[in-house]
Design a protein around this motif. Structure first.
Motif, PDB file in Angstrom:
ATOM      1  N   ILE A   6       0.840  -1.206   0.000  1.00 38.09           N
ATOM      2  CA  ILE A   6       0.000   0.000   0.000  1.00 38.09           C
ATOM      3  C   ILE A   6       0.873   1.253   0.000  1.00 38.09           C
ATOM      4  O   ILE A   6       0.500   2.284  -0.556  1.00 38.09           O
ATOM      5  N   ALA A   7       2.017   1.172   0.661  1.00 36.74           N
ATOM      6  CA  ALA A   7       2.978   2.281   0.750  1.00 36.74           C
ATOM      7  C   ALA A   7       4.296   1.625   1.155  1.00 36.74           C
ATOM      8  O   ALA A   7       4.301   0.456   1.544  1.00 36.74           O
ATOM      9  N   PRO A   8       5.415   2.354   1.100  1.00 43.04           N
ATOM     10  CA  PRO A   8       6.677   1.740   1.528  1.00 43.04           C
ATOM     11  C   PRO A   8       6.566   1.186   2.954  1.00 43.04           C
ATOM     12  O   PRO A   8       6.174   1.900   3.864  1.00 43.04           O
ATOM     13  N   GLY A   9       6.818  -0.108   3.114  1.00 42.01           N
ATOM     14  CA  GLY A   9       6.766  -0.752   4.434  1.00 42.01           C
ATOM     15  C   GLY A   9       5.394  -1.204   4.872  1.00 42.01           C
ATOM     16  O   GLY A   9       5.265  -1.876   5.887  1.00 42.01           O
ATOM     17  N   ALA A  10       4.340  -0.834   4.127  1.00 43.33           N
ATOM     18  CA  ALA A  10       2.962  -1.217   4.501  1.00 43.33           C
ATOM     19  C   ALA A  10       2.475  -2.299   3.542  1.00 43.33           C
ATOM     20  O   ALA A  10       2.216  -2.015   2.370  1.00 43.33           O
ATOM     21  N   VAL A  11       2.378  -3.512   4.048  1.00 45.76           N
ATOM     22  CA  VAL A  11       2.048  -4.655   3.195  1.00 45.76           C
ATOM     23  C   VAL A  11       0.766  -5.325   3.676  1.00 45.76           C
ATOM     24  O   VAL A  11       0.669  -5.742   4.829  1.00 45.76           O
ATOM     25  N   ALA A  91       5.576 -10.788   4.752  1.00 49.57           N
ATOM     26  CA  ALA A  91       5.470  -9.456   4.154  1.00 49.57           C
ATOM     27  C   ALA A  91       6.772  -9.001   3.505  1.00 49.57           C
ATOM     28  O   ALA A  91       6.762  -8.420   2.417  1.00 49.57           O
ATOM     29  N   TYR A  92       7.876  -9.236   4.200  1.00 53.49           N
ATOM     30  CA  TYR A  92       9.160  -8.641   3.776  1.00 53.49           C
ATOM     31  C   TYR A  92      10.171  -9.665   3.260  1.00 53.49           C
ATOM     32  O   TYR A  92      11.245  -9.280   2.808  1.00 53.49           O
ATOM     33  N   GLY A  93       9.882 -10.973   3.421  1.00 58.01           N
ATOM     34  CA  GLY A  93      10.863 -11.993   3.040  1.00 58.01           C
ATOM     35  C   GLY A  93      11.795 -12.350   4.182  1.00 58.01           C
ATOM     36  O   GLY A  93      12.476 -13.370   4.133  1.00 58.01           O
ATOM     37  N   THR A  94      11.853 -11.523   5.215  1.00 56.41           N
ATOM     38  CA  THR A  94      12.660 -11.809   6.398  1.00 56.41           C
ATOM     39  C   THR A  94      12.037 -11.089   7.589  1.00 56.41           C
ATOM     40  O   THR A  94      11.456 -10.014   7.412  1.00 56.41           O
ATOM     41  N   ALA A  95      12.165 -11.705   8.774  1.00 56.66           N
ATOM     42  CA  ALA A  95      11.622 -11.069   9.978  1.00 56.66           C
ATOM     43  C   ALA A  95      12.676 -10.231  10.685  1.00 56.66           C
ATOM     44  O   ALA A  95      12.382  -9.592  11.703  1.00 56.66           O
ATOM     45  N   GLY A  96      13.906 -10.225  10.156  1.00 56.86           N
ATOM     46  CA  GLY A  96      14.976  -9.448  10.793  1.00 56.86           C
ATOM     47  C   GLY A  96      15.090  -9.829  12.253  1.00 56.86           C
ATOM     48  O   GLY A  96      15.024 -11.009  12.601  1.00 56.86           O
ATOM     49  N   ASP A  97      15.234  -8.852  13.127  1.00 56.98           N
ATOM     50  CA  ASP A  97      15.367  -9.166  14.556  1.00 56.98           C
ATOM     51  C   ASP A  97      14.072  -8.854  15.321  1.00 56.98           C
ATOM     52  O   ASP A  97      14.101  -8.517  16.497  1.00 56.98           O
ATOM     53  N   PHE A  98      12.934  -8.954  14.631  1.00 50.63           N
ATOM     54  CA  PHE A  98      11.630  -8.676  15.248  1.00 50.63           C
ATOM     55  C   PHE A  98      11.397  -9.584  16.458  1.00 50.63           C
ATOM     56  O   PHE A  98      11.371 -10.802  16.337  1.00 50.63           O
ATOM     57  N   PHE A 164       2.854  -3.117   9.164  1.00 48.50           N
ATOM     58  CA  PHE A 164       3.204  -1.707   9.048  1.00 48.50           C
ATOM     59  C   PHE A 164       4.614  -1.524   9.574  1.00 48.50           C
ATOM     60  O   PHE A 164       4.834  -1.618  10.780  1.00 48.50           O
ATOM     61  N   GLY A 165       5.544  -1.269   8.661  1.00 49.55           N
ATOM     62  CA  GLY A 165       6.924  -1.071   9.099  1.00 49.55           C
ATOM     63  C   GLY A 165       7.576   0.048   8.320  1.00 49.55           C
ATOM     64  O   GLY A 165       6.932   0.704   7.490  1.00 49.55           O
ATOM     65  N   GLY A 166       8.845   0.247   8.584  1.00 45.42           N
ATOM     66  CA  GLY A 166       9.618   1.251   7.865  1.00 45.42           C
ATOM     67  C   GLY A 166       8.935   2.604   7.924  1.00 45.42           C
ATOM     68  O   GLY A 166       8.424   3.005   8.973  1.00 45.42           O
ATOM     69  N   PRO A 167       8.864   3.302   6.794  1.00 45.70           N
ATOM     70  CA  PRO A 167       8.309   4.653   6.774  1.00 45.70           C
ATOM     71  C   PRO A 167       6.814   4.694   7.120  1.00 45.70           C
ATOM     72  O   PRO A 167       6.290   5.761   7.432  1.00 45.70           O
TER      73      PRO A 167
END
Ligand code: MD5
Ligand code: FE
Length: 205
Positions: A6-11, A91-98, A164-167
């Motif tokens: 929907i927007a950068p970081g919003a999937v 959403a992002y392909g990786t969960a990082g350190d969530f 909802f992440g990033g920007p």
């Protein structure tokens, strides 16, 4: 339906949760969300959404480890943390350190709404995972500058996940209405909508 950005970081991940998972989560919400509280705002208003919290209690506008009546807040379930990690990876392909540590469980009766706001009590910049169960919500995704336009209205159906992440993490957003009778008949929600948001506060216990 495919994921949509929907927007950068919003999937938006429509129908990520199967009917079986929706039914099991709805049953868990009924167990977890006791009591469902009416949140009182400092302005004197009362939210139309009713809420329960796991891990930390959200009160306007801070998190607490103990309820205002003194009792400890119920534990954040590890299984809910694993589900949220799975959603961020989807959403992002990786969960990082969530590493989520709080869940807010909101119940919307058909007439409930949520005004435009942003979620800023979390110190961590980690994403928020939103899960919808029951009746469809008209979700208004706004911008980071203020409550007004531009926004985009998105239907959140039962089983949808939104990350909802990033920007987009600090964008204004709200729920303008619930569409009663639109939820699946066989997941045990009945009329109304559950929304779970799973978050990382970044606060030390
Ligand atoms: C809901 N709940 O549908 C929404 C879904 C809340 C709330 O807004 O605070 O409980 S979560 C939407 C959300 C969370 C964090 C950031 C953004 C949206 N965003 O940047 O748009 O009951
Ligand atoms: Fe919010």
């Amino acid at each position: 339906p495919p994921p949509s950005r929907i927007a950068p970081g919003a999937v938006h991940l429509p129908g990520l949760l199967s009917p079986d998972r929706q039914a099991r989560l709805a049953a868990a919400c009924r167990r977890w969300a006791v009591p469902l509280r009416r949140v009182r705002l400092p302005s004197g208003g009362v939210m139309s959404v009713r809420q329960a919290c796991l891990g930390w209690e959200w009160t306007p506008y801070r998190y607490r480890r103990h309820h205002r009546d003194g009792g400890p807040v119920a534990a954040f379930p590890a299984a809910l943390g694993r589900l949220a990690v799975e959603c961020v990876a989807a959403a992002y392909g990786t969960a990082g350190d969530f590493t989520p540590d709080v869940a807010l469980i909101n119940f919307y009766a058909p007439e409930a709404r949520m005004g435009m706001h942003r979620d800023a009590e979390e110190v961590s910049p980690a994403p928020v995972v939103s899960i919808s169960l029951g009746d469809t919500a008209v979700f208004r995704f706004g911008n980071t500058a203020g409550r007004g336009w531009p926004w985009r209205d998105v239907h959140l159906d039962s089983g949808d996940v939104f990350v909802f992440g990033g920007p987009s993490r600090r964008a204004f957003h709200g729920v303008t209405r619930i569409l009663p009778g639109t939820g699946p008949a066989d997941i045990g929600v009945g009329v109304g909508r559950w929304n779970l948001t799973i978050r990382q506060t970044g606060l030390a216990v």
